[in-house]
Design a protein around this motif. Structure first.
Motif, short mmCIF file in Angstrom:
data_model
loop_
_atom_site.label_atom_id
_atom_site.label_comp_id
_atom_site.label_asym_id
_atom_site.label_seq_id
_atom_site.Cartn_x
_atom_site.Cartn_y
_atom_site.Cartn_z
N GLN A 160 0.84 -1.19 0.00
CA GLN A 160 0.00 0.00 0.00
C GLN A 160 0.87 1.24 0.00
O GLN A 160 1.98 1.23 0.52
N GLY A 161 0.39 2.31 -0.61
CA GLY A 161 1.15 3.54 -0.67
C GLY A 161 1.89 3.73 -1.98
O GLY A 161 2.60 4.72 -2.15
N ASP A 162 1.76 2.77 -2.92
CA ASP A 162 2.39 2.92 -4.24
C ASP A 162 1.31 2.78 -5.31
O ASP A 162 1.28 1.80 -6.05
N PRO A 163 0.41 3.74 -5.41
CA PRO A 163 -0.72 3.59 -6.33
C PRO A 163 -0.31 3.50 -7.79
O PRO A 163 -0.98 2.83 -8.59
N PHE A 164 0.79 4.15 -8.18
CA PHE A 164 1.17 4.15 -9.58
C PHE A 164 1.86 2.86 -10.00
O PHE A 164 2.20 2.68 -11.15
N GLY A 165 2.08 1.94 -9.07
CA GLY A 165 2.62 0.65 -9.43
C GLY A 165 1.57 -0.35 -9.84
O GLY A 165 1.88 -1.45 -10.28
N HIS A 166 0.28 0.02 -9.71
CA HIS A 166 -0.81 -0.90 -9.98
C HIS A 166 -1.45 -0.64 -11.34
O HIS A 166 -1.39 0.48 -11.86
N ALA A 167 -2.07 -1.68 -11.89
CA ALA A 167 -2.81 -1.57 -13.15
C ALA A 167 -3.88 -2.64 -13.16
O ALA A 167 -3.79 -3.65 -12.46
N VAL A 168 -4.91 -2.42 -13.98
CA VAL A 168 -5.97 -3.41 -14.14
C VAL A 168 -6.18 -3.63 -15.63
O VAL A 168 -6.12 -2.69 -16.43
N CYS A 169 -6.40 -4.89 -16.02
CA CYS A 169 -6.72 -5.23 -17.40
C CYS A 169 -8.05 -5.98 -17.42
O CYS A 169 -8.34 -6.77 -16.52
N PHE A 170 -8.85 -5.71 -18.45
CA PHE A 170 -10.16 -6.35 -18.59
C PHE A 170 -10.19 -7.19 -19.86
O PHE A 170 -9.63 -6.80 -20.89
N VAL A 171 -10.88 -8.32 -19.76
CA VAL A 171 -11.09 -9.22 -20.91
C VAL A 171 -12.58 -9.52 -20.99
O VAL A 171 -13.21 -9.81 -19.97
N ARG A 172 -13.14 -9.47 -22.20
CA ARG A 172 -14.55 -9.80 -22.40
C ARG A 172 -14.68 -11.15 -23.10
O ARG A 172 -14.09 -11.38 -24.14
N ASN A 173 -15.45 -12.04 -22.48
CA ASN A 173 -15.77 -13.35 -23.06
C ASN A 173 -14.53 -14.15 -23.46
O ASN A 173 -14.52 -14.86 -24.47
N GLY A 174 -13.49 -14.03 -22.66
CA GLY A 174 -12.29 -14.83 -22.87
C GLY A 174 -11.43 -14.43 -24.05
O GLY A 174 -10.50 -15.15 -24.40
N ARG A 175 -11.70 -13.28 -24.66
CA ARG A 175 -10.94 -12.87 -25.84
C ARG A 175 -9.67 -12.13 -25.42
O ARG A 175 -9.62 -10.90 -25.36
N LEU A 176 -8.63 -12.90 -25.11
CA LEU A 176 -7.38 -12.31 -24.64
C LEU A 176 -6.72 -11.44 -25.70
O LEU A 176 -5.92 -10.57 -25.38
N ALA A 177 -7.06 -11.67 -26.98
CA ALA A 177 -6.50 -10.84 -28.04
C ALA A 177 -7.05 -9.43 -28.01
O ALA A 177 -6.56 -8.55 -28.73
N ASP A 178 -8.07 -9.18 -27.19
CA ASP A 178 -8.64 -7.83 -27.04
C ASP A 178 -8.66 -7.46 -25.56
O ASP A 178 -9.69 -7.15 -24.99
N THR A 179 -7.49 -7.53 -24.93
CA THR A 179 -7.35 -7.15 -23.53
C THR A 179 -7.16 -5.64 -23.43
O THR A 179 -6.31 -5.08 -24.12
N ARG A 180 -7.93 -5.00 -22.57
CA ARG A 180 -7.88 -3.53 -22.44
C ARG A 180 -7.49 -3.17 -21.01
O ARG A 180 -8.10 -3.64 -20.06
N CYS A 181 -6.48 -2.32 -20.92
CA CYS A 181 -5.87 -2.04 -19.61
C CYS A 181 -5.98 -0.57 -19.23
O CYS A 181 -6.02 0.32 -20.09
N ALA A 182 -6.02 -0.34 -17.95
CA ALA A 182 -5.95 1.02 -17.38
C ALA A 182 -4.85 1.01 -16.33
O ALA A 182 -4.88 0.19 -15.41
N ASP A 183 -3.87 1.88 -16.48
CA ASP A 183 -2.74 1.88 -15.56
C ASP A 183 -2.57 3.21 -14.83
O ASP A 183 -1.50 3.52 -14.34
N ARG A 184 -3.64 3.98 -14.76
CA ARG A 184 -3.60 5.23 -13.99
C ARG A 184 -4.79 5.24 -13.04
O ARG A 184 -5.93 5.45 -13.45
N PRO A 185 -4.57 4.98 -11.77
CA PRO A 185 -5.70 4.90 -10.83
C PRO A 185 -6.31 6.26 -10.55
O PRO A 185 -5.65 7.29 -10.62
N LEU A 186 -7.60 6.23 -10.26
CA LEU A 186 -8.29 7.41 -9.75
C LEU A 186 -8.12 7.37 -8.23
O LEU A 186 -8.72 6.54 -7.56
N LEU A 187 -7.32 8.27 -7.70
CA LEU A 187 -6.98 8.20 -6.28
C LEU A 187 -8.10 8.82 -5.45
O LEU A 187 -8.03 9.95 -4.99
#
Length: 436
Positions: A215-242
């Motif tokens: 905890q305390g390192d928010p910019f080290g985190h990221a989240v990626c989303f996949v719809r219906n198992g399609r890993l070829a269309d993975t969409r990521c967000a790497d800037r948290p809303l603090l």
């Protein structure tokens, strides 16, 4: 007068943000610029894998015994992963399997010596020939982690199957995930209207509470989303809303939200006879041939069938049959797709699905049938349940689907990553599905 170097000044500066009366954190200017340089706030990433050999068919990689699950296992053990596949050959032989770690963008990074506790590769020796089938094949099955393969670092991984002892003689590669299952996670989504689109686009959102040691390192985190198992269309967000420390909130930008434009279809080949989806079956000469009813771009009820999360199901689809992995037939399956107005696109569509890793790159190009005013294409498929879709860079297909009024329910998967300076890679903290 004392002169301070530019680097010392940058390292000494700290960016402190205060919002709504709460202190949200403090990072050096240099660290902040690095985070901004590496981030466009929302990106699309996909694994770069070797093209499978023409003899390889029906690759399945799933959790435990659940063929519909994504290949996610835990560092702490759990049910592990199951790999199954077929070689269209008369005789089997031992093969080798290797494991490569990758960061969240699928850049291969750490060596096996850094990520594996025991051996760095394993042998595939559990294989059997098909029984009584028109098309002969050899079926392989492998479970891991096991006594010889144990992981010490979480993250994205790529499994490589090769000829025995020949690392570069690749038969195929498959992605999978090793997670720590740590931290608190809440998932949701926001729908918003788009002009000219009957259904709203959807923007997934994740609220994550990191484990206390990081905890305390928010910019080290990221989240990626996949719809219906399609890993070829993975969409990521790497800037948290603090919003509230230590809780971090992520969401995709509006321009990277998921629109409803890609219809996905289900195919049930468990019964080789005419059904609501199968127009006719031709049994001689072998292989068995199945001709499907056409899918129409202007009708979306054709997005029928089970939701398989991008996976092919064989055992579960043929559970009444003895040893379905060895007795299921391979069927030459002919698909038909009718575009809106029965007019061909500027570029022909590609048929892709769970049988091609949900990746159009390995899909089958459809050919235009002038007499029938539709696209047609054939794929050799194993009996079971499959998920598939049509893809083209031409605008006509997506425009027709955007006008659809039928709402489709989708499965989304969130992957929470943390950039670990010790290993200089992304650890995978948590994975979770949700259906908004």
């Amino acid at each position: 007068m004392r002169v301070v170097s530019r680097r010392a000044l940058r390292l000494g500066l700290c960016l402190c943000v205060v919002a709504l009366g709460l202190a949200l954190g403090c990072k050096s200017t240099e660290e902040t610029e690095q985070a901004e340089d590496s981030s466009s706030a929302s990106k699309t990433v996909q694994p770069e894998l070797a093209s499978p050999s023409s003899t390889v068919r029906t690759i399945q990689l799933y959790q435990g015994d659940d063929e519909q699950s994504l290949p996610v296992t835990s560092l702490s053990g759990g049910s592990g992963l199951t790999l199954e596949f077929d070689l269209l050959e008369e005789q089997g032989r031992p093969l080798s399997v290797y494991f490569q770690h990758a960061d969240r963008t699928w850049r291969r990074d750490l060596s096996p010596g850094q990520t594996l506790e025991s051996f760095q590769d394993d042998r595939l020796v559990d294989y059997r020939s098909s029984r009584g089938t028109d098309v002969s094949y050899v079926h392989y099955r492998y479970r891991f982690p096991n006594d010889d393969i144990r992981f010490r670092v979480s993250g994205n991984y790529i499994l490589r199957v090769t000829e025995r002892g020949r690392r570069d003689s690749v038969l195929f590669e498959q992605p999978f995930f090793v997670t720590e299952e740590d931290g608190g996670l809440q998932l949701g989504a926001e729908g918003f209207p788009v002009p000219g689109q009957q259904q709203p686009s959807l923007r997934p959102r994740a609220r994550f509470t990191p484990p206390s040691p990081i905890q305390g390192d928010p910019f080290g985190h990221a989240v990626c989303f996949v719809r219906n198992g399609r890993l070829a269309d993975t969409r990521c967000a790497d800037r948290p809303l603090l919003m509230r420390q230590p809780e971090l909130e992520f969401e995709l930008e509006r321009e990277r939200a998921y629109d409803p434009a890609t219809a996905e279809y289900g195919l049930d080949l468990s019964t080789l006879r005419p059904t609501a989806q199968v127009a006719r079956v031709k049994r001689t000469p072998p292989p068995i041939r199945v001709f499907l009813d056409p899918d129409y771009a202007r009708f979306t009820e054709a997005s029928r069938g089970p939701r398989l999360n991008g996976q092919t199901v064989v055992r579960g689809a043929l559970s009444a049959r003895a040893d379905p992995a060895l007795t299921a037939e391979y069927v030459e399956t002919t698909f038909a797709f009718v575009p809106s107005g029965e007019t061909p696109y500027e570029r022909p569509p590609v048929l892709a699905g769970s049988f091609s890793g949900m990746n159009p790159r390995w899909g089958t190009r459809m050919d235009w049938n002038v007499d029938r005013r539709r696209y047609e294409g054939s794929v050799l498929l194993k009996q079971g349940r499959h998920q598939y879709f049509y893809s083209t860079s031409a605008s006509g297909l997506e425009e027709g689907e955007r006008r659809s009024k039928v709402r489709r329910r989708n499965t989304y998967t969130a992957f929470i990553y943390y950039r670990d300076s010790q290993y200089n890679t992304d650890r995978l903290l948590r994975v979770e599905d949700f259906r908004p």
